[in-house]
Design a protein around this motif. Structure first.
Motif, PDB file in Angstrom:
ATOM      1  N   LYS A 114     -18.472 -14.595  -5.439  1.00  0.00           N
ATOM      2  CA  LYS A 114     -17.726 -15.845  -5.330  1.00  0.00           C
ATOM      3  C   LYS A 114     -16.878 -15.828  -4.063  1.00  0.00           C
ATOM      4  N   VAL A 115     -16.805 -16.960  -3.375  1.00  0.00           N
ATOM      5  CA  VAL A 115     -16.027 -17.064  -2.138  1.00  0.00           C
ATOM      6  C   VAL A 115     -14.680 -17.713  -2.449  1.00  0.00           C
ATOM      7  N   TYR A 116     -13.611 -17.068  -2.017  1.00  0.00           N
ATOM      8  CA  TYR A 116     -12.247 -17.559  -2.207  1.00  0.00           C
ATOM      9  C   TYR A 116     -11.668 -17.931  -0.845  1.00  0.00           C
ATOM     10  N   GLU A 117     -10.915 -19.011  -0.801  1.00  0.00           N
ATOM     11  CA  GLU A 117     -10.218 -19.450   0.410  1.00  0.00           C
ATOM     12  C   GLU A 117      -8.816 -18.863   0.396  1.00  0.00           C
ATOM     13  N   GLY A 118      -8.367 -18.367   1.553  1.00  0.00           N
ATOM     14  CA  GLY A 118      -7.039 -17.798   1.620  1.00  0.00           C
ATOM     15  C   GLY A 118      -6.421 -17.952   2.983  1.00  0.00           C
ATOM     16  N   MET A 119      -5.158 -17.551   3.071  1.00  0.00           N
ATOM     17  CA  MET A 119      -4.401 -17.575   4.316  1.00  0.00           C
ATOM     18  C   MET A 119      -3.904 -16.162   4.583  1.00  0.00           C
ATOM     19  N   VAL A 120      -4.121 -15.689   5.817  1.00  0.00           N
ATOM     20  CA  VAL A 120      -3.701 -14.338   6.192  1.00  0.00           C
ATOM     21  C   VAL A 120      -2.217 -14.349   6.493  1.00  0.00           C
ATOM     22  N   GLY A 121      -1.455 -13.545   5.736  1.00  0.00           N
ATOM     23  CA  GLY A 121      -0.021 -13.417   5.979  1.00  0.00           C
ATOM     24  C   GLY A 121       0.276 -12.310   6.958  1.00  0.00           C
ATOM     25  N   TYR A 122      -0.475 -11.212   6.863  1.00  0.00           N
ATOM     26  CA  TYR A 122      -0.308 -10.078   7.765  1.00  0.00           C
ATOM     27  C   TYR A 122      -1.680  -9.467   7.990  1.00  0.00           C
ATOM     28  N   ASP A 123      -1.935  -9.042   9.227  1.00  0.00           N
ATOM     29  CA  ASP A 123      -3.247  -8.490   9.543  1.00  0.00           C
ATOM     30  C   ASP A 123      -3.113  -7.465  10.659  1.00  0.00           C
ATOM     31  N   ASN A 124      -3.474  -6.217  10.375  1.00  0.00           N
ATOM     32  CA  ASN A 124      -3.649  -5.209  11.413  1.00  0.00           C
ATOM     33  C   ASN A 124      -4.851  -4.363  11.015  1.00  0.00           C
ATOM     34  N   GLU A 125      -5.138  -3.325  11.755  1.00  0.00           N
ATOM     35  CA  GLU A 125      -6.370  -2.571  11.504  1.00  0.00           C
ATOM     36  C   GLU A 125      -6.334  -1.771  10.205  1.00  0.00           C
ATOM     37  N   GLU A 126      -5.164  -1.553   9.599  1.00  0.00           N
ATOM     38  CA  GLU A 126      -5.072  -0.752   8.382  1.00  0.00           C
ATOM     39  C   GLU A 126      -4.690  -1.533   7.145  1.00  0.00           C
ATOM     40  N   LEU A 127      -4.301  -2.788   7.294  1.00  0.00           N
ATOM     41  CA  LEU A 127      -3.776  -3.534   6.158  1.00  0.00           C
ATOM     42  C   LEU A 127      -3.926  -5.035   6.388  1.00  0.00           C
ATOM     43  N   MET A 128      -4.289  -5.756   5.334  1.00  0.00           N
ATOM     44  CA  MET A 128      -4.379  -7.209   5.417  1.00  0.00           C
ATOM     45  C   MET A 128      -3.802  -7.807   4.138  1.00  0.00           C
ATOM     46  N   GLU A 129      -2.900  -8.768   4.310  1.00  0.00           N
ATOM     47  CA  GLU A 129      -2.305  -9.465   3.178  1.00  0.00           C
ATOM     48  C   GLU A 129      -2.822 -10.898   3.183  1.00  0.00           C
ATOM     49  N   ILE A 130      -3.425 -11.314   2.060  1.00  0.00           N
ATOM     50  CA  ILE A 130      -3.997 -12.658   1.965  1.00  0.00           C
ATOM     51  C   ILE A 130      -3.352 -13.389   0.793  1.00  0.00           C
ATOM     52  N   THR A 131      -2.860 -14.598   1.066  1.00  0.00           N
ATOM     53  CA  THR A 131      -2.321 -15.471   0.023  1.00  0.00           C
ATOM     54  C   THR A 131      -3.441 -16.385  -0.445  1.00  0.00           C
ATOM     55  N   MET A 132      -3.658 -16.422  -1.766  1.00  0.00           N
ATOM     56  CA  MET A 132      -4.742 -17.253  -2.297  1.00  0.00           C
ATOM     57  C   MET A 132      -4.521 -17.542  -3.768  1.00  0.00           C
ATOM     58  N   LYS A 133      -5.307 -18.485  -4.273  1.00  0.00           N
ATOM     59  CA  LYS A 133      -5.329 -18.779  -5.704  1.00  0.00           C
ATOM     60  C   LYS A 133      -6.477 -17.999  -6.332  1.00  0.00           C
ATOM     61  N   GLY A 134      -6.368 -17.696  -7.607  1.00  0.00           N
ATOM     62  CA  GLY A 134      -7.447 -17.007  -8.305  1.00  0.00           C
ATOM     63  C   GLY A 134      -7.426 -15.510  -8.127  1.00  0.00           C
ATOM     64  N   THR A 135      -6.252 -14.931  -7.927  1.00  0.00           N
ATOM     65  CA  THR A 135      -6.175 -13.482  -7.713  1.00  0.00           C
ATOM     66  C   THR A 135      -6.448 -12.686  -8.987  1.00  0.00           C
ATOM     67  N   GLU A 136      -6.434 -13.336 -10.143  1.00  0.00           N
ATOM     68  CA  GLU A 136      -6.669 -12.611 -11.399  1.00  0.00           C
ATOM     69  C   GLU A 136      -8.081 -12.019 -11.472  1.00  0.00           C
ATOM     70  N   ALA A 137      -9.003 -12.490 -10.649  1.00  0.00           N
ATOM     71  CA  ALA A 137     -10.365 -11.941 -10.621  1.00  0.00           C
ATOM     72  C   ALA A 137     -10.427 -10.622  -9.848  1.00  0.00           C
ATOM     73  N   PHE A 138      -9.397 -10.301  -9.073  1.00  0.00           N
ATOM     74  CA  PHE A 138      -9.375  -9.095  -8.257  1.00  0.00           C
ATOM     75  C   PHE A 138      -8.713  -7.952  -9.014  1.00  0.00           C
ATOM     76  N   ALA A 139      -9.154  -6.737  -8.734  1.00  0.00           N
ATOM     77  CA  ALA A 139      -8.547  -5.528  -9.292  1.00  0.00           C
ATOM     78  C   ALA A 139      -8.476  -4.474  -8.197  1.00  0.00           C
ATOM     79  N   ALA A 140      -7.507  -3.601  -8.291  1.00  0.00           N
ATOM     80  CA  ALA A 140      -7.355  -2.542  -7.290  1.00  0.00           C
ATOM     81  C   ALA A 140      -8.623  -1.695  -7.240  1.00  0.00           C
ATOM     82  N   GLY A 141      -9.089  -1.436  -6.025  1.00  0.00           N
ATOM     83  CA  GLY A 141     -10.302  -0.651  -5.835  1.00  0.00           C
ATOM     84  C   GLY A 141     -11.560  -1.471  -5.639  1.00  0.00           C
ATOM     85  N   ASP A 142     -11.513  -2.785  -5.949  1.00  0.00           N
ATOM     86  CA  ASP A 142     -12.684  -3.648  -5.780  1.00  0.00           C
ATOM     87  C   ASP A 142     -13.050  -3.789  -4.303  1.00  0.00           C
TER      88      ASP A 142
END
Length: 197
Positions: free
Chosen positions: A11-39
């Motif tokens: 499934k494709v989710y739309e999001g907005m990048v809050g922070y982005d570098n080569e080691e970490l990316m923070e994305i704000t989006m709806k529907g985060t309940e489908a995600f789990a750590a390690g996915d």
């Protein structure tokens, strides 16, 4: 903020990048309940396509790291023999510097230690005590901000420094939930150190 799309479990989710570098990316989006750590997820926009893994999920944000990041190589290796970990090739691995407190328990004795670093080989800690037994399994509690994790450690190395004794221990057992908390804690601490520089 830049728009980005995240492909996760077909499934494709739309999001907005809050922070982005080569080691970490923070994305704000709806529907985060489908995600789990390690996915695993694929993040893409018009310029790039990145294979990522989920580090942390909150109700409105997902924090990801590159799928091949060194932090994902940290895990328990209960069936590894000590000699297999330190073979002839003497490979070097990236070590993540930490400064957090922990306890190690042996029978009915609890000892406070300071965790100094973590790598795929294990955890380094310092203490002013000679009573730590080599090749012995210890239950431990490591404080990761507001959470605690409870891995089992086997102490494999000791080195006397000027004021303390530095020990190295391999992760003998850690639950998947605790491992995800540890990985997230490591990445956030590295991020904080990067921001202070």
């Amino acid at each position: 903020m830049k728009d980005i799309q995240v492909l996760h479990n077909g499934k494709v989710y739309e999001g907005m990048v809050g922070y982005d570098n080569e080691e970490l990316m923070e994305i704000t989006m709806k529907g985060t309940e489908a995600f789990a750590a390690g996915d695993y997820a694929i993040c893409f926009d018009f310029k790039r396509r990145l294979s990522m893994r989920v580090l942390h999920v909150s109700p409105a944000k997902v924090i990801l790291a590159p799928a091949n990041a060194e932090v994902f190589h940290i895990k328990a290796r209960p069936k590894k023999v000590y000699e297999e970990l330190f073979g002839e090739e003497q490979s070097s691995f990236q070590s993540f510097k930490l400064n957090t407190f922990a306890t190690i328990n042996d029978d009915f004795k609890t000892t406070a230690v300071r965790v100094t670093d973590v790598s795929r080989v294990g955890i380094g800690f310092e203490i002013n005590d000679f009573s730590i037994k080599m090749h012995h399994v210890y239950n431990s509690m490591i404080i990761c901000d507001e959470e605690c994790i409870y891995p089992k450690l086997i102490v494999r190395y000791g080195h006397i420094l000027e004021k303390t004794i530095r020990y190295g221990a391999e992760l003998h057992y850690i639950s998947q939930d605790d491992l995800n908390k540890l990985r997230y804690y490591i990445v956030t601490q590295q991020f904080k150190q990067l921001m202070l520089v």
